[in-house]
Design a protein around this motif. Structure first.
Motif, mmCIF file in Angstrom:
data_model
loop_
_atom_site.group_PDB
_atom_site.id
_atom_site.type_symbol
_atom_site.label_atom_id
_atom_site.label_comp_id
_atom_site.label_asym_id
_atom_site.label_seq_id
_atom_site.Cartn_x
_atom_site.Cartn_y
_atom_site.Cartn_z
ATOM 1 N N UNK A 1 -15.806 39.833 -10.524
ATOM 2 C CA UNK A 1 -15.945 40.332 -9.156
ATOM 3 C C UNK A 1 -15.084 39.535 -8.166
ATOM 4 N N UNK A 2 -14.109 38.795 -8.673
ATOM 5 C CA UNK A 2 -13.245 38.046 -7.757
ATOM 6 C C UNK A 2 -12.315 38.992 -7.000
ATOM 7 N N UNK A 3 -11.774 38.510 -5.876
ATOM 8 C CA UNK A 3 -10.966 39.357 -5.016
ATOM 9 C C UNK A 3 -9.717 39.906 -5.675
ATOM 10 N N UNK A 4 -9.112 39.147 -6.582
ATOM 11 C CA UNK A 4 -7.926 39.631 -7.291
ATOM 12 C C UNK A 4 -8.284 40.819 -8.180
ATOM 13 N N UNK A 5 -9.377 40.702 -8.900
ATOM 14 C CA UNK A 5 -9.807 41.769 -9.798
ATOM 15 C C UNK A 5 -10.140 43.045 -9.017
ATOM 16 N N UNK A 6 -10.916 42.901 -7.948
ATOM 17 C CA UNK A 6 -11.310 44.073 -7.176
ATOM 18 C C UNK A 6 -10.101 44.691 -6.470
ATOM 19 N N UNK A 7 -9.199 43.847 -5.945
ATOM 20 C CA UNK A 7 -7.975 44.363 -5.333
ATOM 21 C C UNK A 7 -7.156 45.152 -6.349
ATOM 22 N N UNK A 8 -7.120 44.679 -7.589
ATOM 23 C CA UNK A 8 -6.414 45.403 -8.645
ATOM 24 C C UNK A 8 -7.017 46.764 -8.920
ATOM 25 N N UNK A 9 -8.353 46.841 -8.902
ATOM 26 C CA UNK A 9 -9.009 48.133 -9.088
ATOM 27 C C UNK A 9 -8.620 49.100 -7.970
ATOM 28 N N UNK A 10 -8.563 48.599 -6.743
ATOM 29 C CA UNK A 10 -8.206 49.449 -5.603
ATOM 30 C C UNK A 10 -6.779 49.964 -5.747
ATOM 31 N N UNK A 11 -5.864 49.106 -6.178
ATOM 32 C CA UNK A 11 -4.478 49.531 -6.372
ATOM 33 C C UNK A 11 -4.371 50.560 -7.499
ATOM 34 N N UNK A 12 -5.134 50.367 -8.578
ATOM 35 C CA UNK A 12 -5.156 51.358 -9.654
ATOM 36 C C UNK A 12 -5.642 52.709 -9.140
ATOM 37 N N UNK A 13 -6.649 52.661 -8.302
ATOM 38 C CA UNK A 13 -7.201 53.890 -7.747
ATOM 39 C C UNK A 13 -6.166 54.615 -6.888
ATOM 40 N N UNK A 14 -5.426 53.848 -6.083
ATOM 41 C CA UNK A 14 -4.390 54.445 -5.231
ATOM 42 C C UNK A 14 -3.246 55.008 -6.069
ATOM 43 N N UNK A 15 -2.807 54.258 -7.074
ATOM 44 C CA UNK A 15 -1.617 54.631 -7.836
ATOM 45 C C UNK A 15 -1.901 55.615 -8.971
ATOM 46 N N UNK A 16 -3.087 55.477 -9.603
ATOM 47 C CA UNK A 16 -3.377 56.269 -10.791
ATOM 48 C C UNK A 16 -4.506 57.271 -10.594
ATOM 49 N N UNK A 17 -5.241 57.133 -9.491
ATOM 50 C CA UNK A 17 -6.342 58.048 -9.228
ATOM 51 C C UNK A 17 -7.662 57.635 -9.829
ATOM 52 N N UNK A 18 -7.682 56.518 -10.591
ATOM 53 C CA UNK A 18 -8.909 56.041 -11.222
ATOM 54 C C UNK A 18 -8.733 54.574 -11.589
ATOM 55 N N UNK A 19 -9.843 53.924 -11.925
ATOM 56 C CA UNK A 19 -9.785 52.548 -12.397
ATOM 57 C C UNK A 19 -10.846 52.346 -13.473
ATOM 58 N N UNK A 20 -10.637 51.345 -14.323
ATOM 59 C CA UNK A 20 -11.574 51.033 -15.387
ATOM 60 C C UNK A 20 -12.187 49.657 -15.134
ATOM 61 N N UNK A 21 -13.481 49.556 -15.326
ATOM 62 C CA UNK A 21 -14.199 48.317 -15.079
ATOM 63 C C UNK A 21 -15.406 48.259 -16.009
ATOM 64 N N UNK A 22 -16.014 47.077 -16.171
ATOM 65 C CA UNK A 22 -17.187 46.974 -17.056
ATOM 66 C C UNK A 22 -18.320 47.900 -16.671
ATOM 67 N N UNK A 23 -18.426 48.276 -15.407
ATOM 68 C CA UNK A 23 -19.542 49.123 -14.972
ATOM 69 C C UNK A 23 -19.202 50.615 -15.063
ATOM 70 N N UNK A 24 -18.005 50.963 -15.539
ATOM 71 C CA UNK A 24 -17.652 52.365 -15.689
ATOM 72 C C UNK A 24 -16.535 52.488 -16.704
ATOM 73 N N UNK A 25 -16.348 53.650 -17.226
ATOM 74 C CA UNK A 25 -15.189 53.894 -18.074
ATOM 75 C C UNK A 25 -14.065 54.405 -17.212
ATOM 76 N N UNK A 26 -14.292 55.534 -16.549
ATOM 77 C CA UNK A 26 -13.327 56.058 -15.576
ATOM 78 C C UNK A 26 -14.113 56.664 -14.440
ATOM 79 N N UNK A 27 -13.732 56.294 -13.214
ATOM 80 C CA UNK A 27 -14.348 56.906 -12.043
ATOM 81 C C UNK A 27 -13.309 57.779 -11.363
#
Length: 346
Positions: free
Chosen positions: A320-346
């Motif tokens: 849950x560090x800021x780098x990890x969460x920022x990376x999820x946000x960038x994935x969401x912007x660029x790819x439309x989804x992100x993968x994390x331990x609490x989900x497979x694809x959102x």
């Protein structure tokens, strides 16, 4: 450097002691920068207040909001960002977001809502409808409220921590307490639905020996480094929301308590094990009786308590560090989804 994004962040950058280490956009800004991107930050509320003839929110809205919107739009126009990241600060509304859109028509507008009850916050949903992506710290009723209102893309994104500062400190004896609570005992009962369990537990803790509450029951709020010291010194931190029926929803209190090394007893919410595992990173409870039974047991079993506290801190720092969460946000912007331990694809 290829694919460097210019990210313009609109938030509240006040150096308020109580909020200083709770500011999620600041943690995310550091994350974006460490990922190699350029970040510029605009403190919207403070700008409006500084332009107001009186430091009063009503006066500022009447006489300074338009000036603040113009300065904001001009800064965005000059910077030409790829992404505009917006937190729902005071006075910012749909008109403000529309001016941002006009100033940078090619930018992706991403909003972040960490509050409960969005439908009870004037103008919040209308502002969200102007965004390309809405992030929220829940994936339940509150986020569904936005979806039902027609907000285009609504996605769960948890609160982040900053391991550089959010960690366990060696503290003086005055900070060493058995149980800690920080925050209101209840939200404004005339405006927001109440959580009787929270009131019951916090009220009882406030009267117990070697336990401490800050920000309620006649006790002042705590801020600055004292806030981090208080968490570090507490054997048990209580985490309970104003509403505990919302999927994946926890206030930033949970992330901060865990990242600062306190053993956390948290009120269970739907699917909460997807974020933190019961018995591994923390312990969940459902009733006041269960909370006090668990608290008594772990206060008497230091080895077991410390083991879970250490594991919770390590997991929070890693996931849950800021780098990890920022990376999820960038994935969401660029790819439309992100993968994390609490989900497979959102």
């Amino acid at each position: 450097m290829p694919n460097v994004k210019k990210i313009f962040m609109v938030s509240d950058l006040r150096f308020d002691a109580v909020q200083m280490f709770k500011n999620n956009p600041i943690k995310l800004a550091k994350g974006f920068i460490r990922l190699g991107h350029d970040v510029r930050q605009f403190s919207y509320f403070e700008t409006a207040m500084g332009l107001s003839p009186l430091r009063n929110r009503v006066v500022a809205r009447l006489f300074a909001k338009n000036k603040a919107d113009s300065l904001l739009a001009k800064a965005i126009e000059n910077y030409r960002p790829d992404i505009i990241f917006i937190s729902f600060v005071r006075m910012l509304d749909a008109e403000t977001i529309e001016q941002m859109r006009q100033a940078a028509p090619k930018a992706v507008l991403v909003g972040f809502d960490g509050d409960a009850w969005p439908q009870l916050r004037p103008g919040r949903i209308d502002a969200a409808k102007k965004l390309d992506i809405l992030l929220a710290t829940n994936d339940g009723e509150y986020l569904q409220t936005y979806r039902d209102a027609g907000v285009s893309k609504c996605v769960f994104m948890p609160n982040s921590c900053d391991p550089d500062i959010d960690h366990r400190y060696d503290v003086e004896n005055k900070w060493k307490k058995d149980i800690l609570w920080t925050g209101y005992i209840e939200h404004n009962p005339g405006r927001y639905p109440g959580e009787e369990l929270r009131y019951e537990i916090v009220n009882r803790i406030s009267k117990m020996p070697n336990c401490v509450v800050h920000g309620c029951c006649g006790k002042p709020k705590i801020g600055g480094m004292d806030y981090l010291y208080a968490i570090s010194g507490a054997k048990i931190g209580l985490s309970i929301n104003g509403d505990n029926n919302i999927r994946l929803y926890h206030s930033n209190r949970l992330t901060q308590y865990l990242s600062c090394g306190s053993f956390v007893l948290a009120k269970k919410v739907p699917d909460t094990d997807l974020l933190f595992k019961n018995g591994l990173h923390l312990r969940y409870f459902d009733t006041a009786e269960e909370f006090f039974e668990l608290a008594k047991w772990y206060l008497e079993h230091e080895t077991e308590r410390k083991k879970i506290a250490d594991a919770g801190m390590k997991w929070t720092h890693e996931q849950f560090n800021g780098v990890k969460i920022a990376g999820y946000i960038l994935d969401l912007v660029e790819k439309g989804a992100y993968k994390a331990p609490w989900n497979s694809v959102l």
